[in-house]
Design an enzyme around this catalytic site. Structure first.
Site, PDB file in Angstrom:
ATOM      1  N   ASP A 444     -21.305 -19.540   0.195  1.00  0.00           N
ATOM      2  CA  ASP A 444     -20.743 -20.876   0.030  1.00  0.00           C
ATOM      3  C   ASP A 444     -19.220 -20.859   0.026  1.00  0.00           C
ATOM      4  OD1 ASP A 444     -20.976 -19.437  -2.426  1.00  0.00           O
ATOM      5  OD2 ASP A 444     -20.434 -21.250  -3.513  1.00  0.00           O
ATOM      6  N   GLU A 445     -18.651 -21.998   0.334  1.00  0.00           N
ATOM      7  CA  GLU A 445     -17.235 -22.317   0.120  1.00  0.00           C
ATOM      8  C   GLU A 445     -16.271 -21.300   0.737  1.00  0.00           C
ATOM      9  OE1 GLU A 445     -17.560 -24.969  -3.940  1.00  0.00           O
ATOM     10  OE2 GLU A 445     -17.194 -22.825  -4.170  1.00  0.00           O
ATOM     11  N   VAL A 446     -16.541 -20.900   1.960  1.00  0.00           N
ATOM     12  CA  VAL A 446     -15.555 -20.083   2.692  1.00  0.00           C
ATOM     13  C   VAL A 446     -14.486 -21.027   3.226  1.00  0.00           C
ATOM     14  CG1 VAL A 446     -15.189 -18.561   4.661  1.00  0.00           C
ATOM     15  CG2 VAL A 446     -17.265 -18.345   3.275  1.00  0.00           C
TER      16      VAL A 446
END
Length: 646
Positions: A444-446
């Site tokens: 997640d959330e790269v």
């Protein structure tokens, strides 16, 4: 050094623009010489202005140099602060408005001459106003039903059973697992003892409990029949037998003088009924993890998703890379990882040895709980990167980015051969240690901008249809599949063209999970709007918790469904269950831990176990009265809900 304070005053609080004054106050007799102020903040600092000491905060004269890593803001200053004087800054942020006290700076200290002095925090937030209130949830008066989650079928028999305390239940047990589970039930119920039925004659108040294997029952299903002194459990699996004992434990939890004779026929709606715990942001001790496992079992949850790594710490011992825990498990002034979320100047943190993990795994297995480890990559990997920079940093990469948690150095580089070797080695140890068939890899959330100027990534022969992140996850999925393990991750992994053996955890909303099921992926629904236990209970400024996904009261935690009629029957079967999450940025004490979990964990348990036709919030709230009484007897610091009047 004494009498040093930091006053934080909210001056402006509009959407897109907030202003704080931060005043260092010296009430001591000493002179504070030039040093640096360290303060953990929940927002990104857009600008900082210094006001002249001992003059009004309107007299702004200088924009000092400052730095921020994650939540940790460092403000060097060159002025001396004499006795009974102060130094003031104005801090500007451009994000969502401040809504509650937990949005504000949480900890601060001064650093000088290799010494740190903790400051007393003062908050002055009179202009903080209540948001539009959601009416507080209240409970209906207690009814006859007790069991949470609601059984599939419960029939009362016109008979009352007198219970004599202390209570002895006689049964036959000739296996270690059952003995352990009976002992566990006894620990949950003061005054209850299980004895072998051939150990002596039956006393007047004793109960005879018999067990029967019945292969016609669902895998986790059971029947529990209570009549007179003869009680009976039928089961087709060890988990079904255990859940019958759990239901029995709930019926006896408040030491009733009488219970009603009844027949319960029960089985779960979903195979996957999970609870996630983040142990990276704040280290959670082993006894707290076991406590959570106890309550998961008490409410028939069967998957413990263990978030072991993140930007702020690496918590799992990996023997191939001892630096991960020697360096990556600790935060504090002068360490590779600085304070975050109020952890402070002193060395704080910890990690779980492989022996301790094995102990947790054994305990969870006794409670019929599968432990799913999460190694969060390629983002949320700052602790690993700082522990092993020689392996995980490409010196020639000039890419710039900022993660949602305000880091610019927290993403692994899939173009480095050493990154792949590192991950393969870590996952091989994880696969040996954890028996779970599922390994969660985050995903997640790269942030945008990563690898744009990475020579290693530019040299990857991946073609135009594949991103570097897709290349990484496809490689690791193949690596895990060769070890008979399934790759799981947050919903972002559905963008990486993985084969449909991957399991997707949908967190941004129910609709996202439905879309992933429509693509053919198996899905665990864990929507932030209903299942994130780190969200505040309501809009009161005094309620701790985040609010980016709204607030979650008990009714909101209860009234949602993981499946939708828009899906075909085959697609609906791909929604394999639900899970609630407890992220730990704000979980610094046992009391806060319990307050955020209880009673919302009960709502999520009933959503996961009970048929939608058996879910009724008003009925659920009548049962919760019995459970609140039990929590109080166990000294649980829950969010206790008032009884509805009238």
């Amino acid at each position: 050094m004494k009498a040093l304070r930091l006053n934080v005053t909210l001056l402006k609080n509009e959407i897109g623009e907030q202003e704080l004054s931060i005043t260092l106050i010296n009430d001591s007799d000493a002179v504070i010489k030039p040093m640096s102020l360290h303060i953990d903040v929940a927002r990104w600092t857009d600008s900082l202005e210094l006001s002249q000491p001992n003059r009004g905060i309107e007299d702004k004269t200088e924009s000092p140099v400052f730095s921020q890593i994650g939540s940790h803001l460092v403000i060097p200053f060159t002025q001396s602060v004499t006795s009974n004087s102060s130094l003031c800054w104005r801090l500007l942020t451009r994000q969502a408005a401040y809504l509650r006290l937990s949005d504000f700076p949480s900890s601060s200290y001064l650093n000088f001459e290799h010494k740190q002095v903790q400051l007393v925090m003062e908050l002055n937030v009179e202009i903080l106003q209540d948001s539009p209130k959601i009416e507080a949830c209240k409970l209906k008066p207690a009814g006859r039903d007790i069991i949470v989650p609601e059984p599939a079928k419960l029939d009362y028999i016109e008979q009352t059973i007198v219970i004599t305390w202390p209570l002895r239940i006689l049964c036959e047990s000739n296996e270690t697992l059952l003995d352990q589970q009976l002992a566990w039930v006894s620990r949950q119920n003061a005054g209850l003892t299980f004895c072998n039925s051939d150990a002596g004659k039956v006393g007047n108040g004793d109960i005879l409990l018999s067990f029967e294997y019945d292969q016609s029952l669902e895998t986790e299903g059971y029947t529990l029949e209570l009549q007179g002194q003869n009680w009976h459990i039928a089961w087709s699996s060890e988990s079904g037998r255990f859940y019958a004992l759990v239901s029995l434990s709930q019926l006896l939890m408040n030491q009733p003088d009488v219970i009603e004779a009844q027949l319960i026929q029960d089985c779960p709606r979903y195979d996957y009924r999970g609870q996630m715990l983040d142990c990276a942001r704040h280290f959670q001790p082993l006894n707290r993890i076991k406590m959570l496992l106890d309550w998961m079992a008490f409410y028939k949850l069967n998957r413990f998703h263990w978030h072991l790594t993140d930007d702020e710490a690496w918590r799992l011992e990996i023997k191939a890379y001892p630096q991960l825990c020697e360096i990556g498990a600790w935060r504090g002034e002068g360490l590779a990882l600085c304070s975050q979320f109020g952890s402070g100047a002193g060395k704080s943190g910890g990690y779980y040895t492989q022996a301790e993990v094995s102990d947790i795994l054994s305990y969870a297995a006794m409670l019929q709980i599968e432990v799913i480890p999460e190694i969060d990559i390629p983002g949320h990997a700052r602790a690993a990167i700082l522990a092993l920079p020689e392996l995980l940093v490409e010196a020639q990469d000039q890419s710039t980015y900022q993660s949602v948690q305000f880091y610019n150095d927290n993403v692994l580089n899939p173009g480095l051969t050493s990154t792949l070797e590192f991950l393969e080695t870590v996952l091989d140890e994880v696969c040996v240690l954890f028996p779970s068939s599922v390994i969660h890899l985050g995903g997640d959330e790269v942030p945008k901008g990563v690898w744009q100027h990475s020579p290693a990534v530019s040299e990857l022969a991946i073609g135009k249809q594949k991103t570097a992140e897709s290349y990484l996850f496809q490689h690791l999925q193949q690596h895990l599949n060769q070890r008979q393990r399934l790759l799981a991750g947050w919903e972002e992994i559905a963008h990486h063209q993985l084969d449909t053996s991957a399991i997707v955890y949908a967190w941004n909303g129910i609709e996202v999970g439905l879309e992933c099921a429509n693509k053919g992926y198996r899905v665990v629904q864990c929507p932030a709007q209903h299942a994130y236990l780190d969200m505040a209970w309501d809009n009161s400024p005094l309620e701790p918790g985040f609010h980016w996904a709204g607030t979650i009261n008990l009714k909101q935690a209860y009234e949602w469904q993981a499946r939708d009629s828009s899906l075909s029957q085959a697609q609906q079967a791909l929604i394999i269950g639900t899970q609630s999450q407890l992220w730990s940025e704000l979980i610094t004490t046992k009391e806060r831990f319990e307050y955020m979990v209880f009673p919302r964990v009960c709502a999520n348990a009933e959503v996961a176990w009970s048929l939608d036709t058996k879910q009724n919030y008003l009925h659920f709230s009548t049962k919760l009265n019995h459970h609140q009484q039990y929590w109080k007897s166990r000294d649980i610091q829950a969010k206790y809900l008032e009884l509805e009047k009238g």
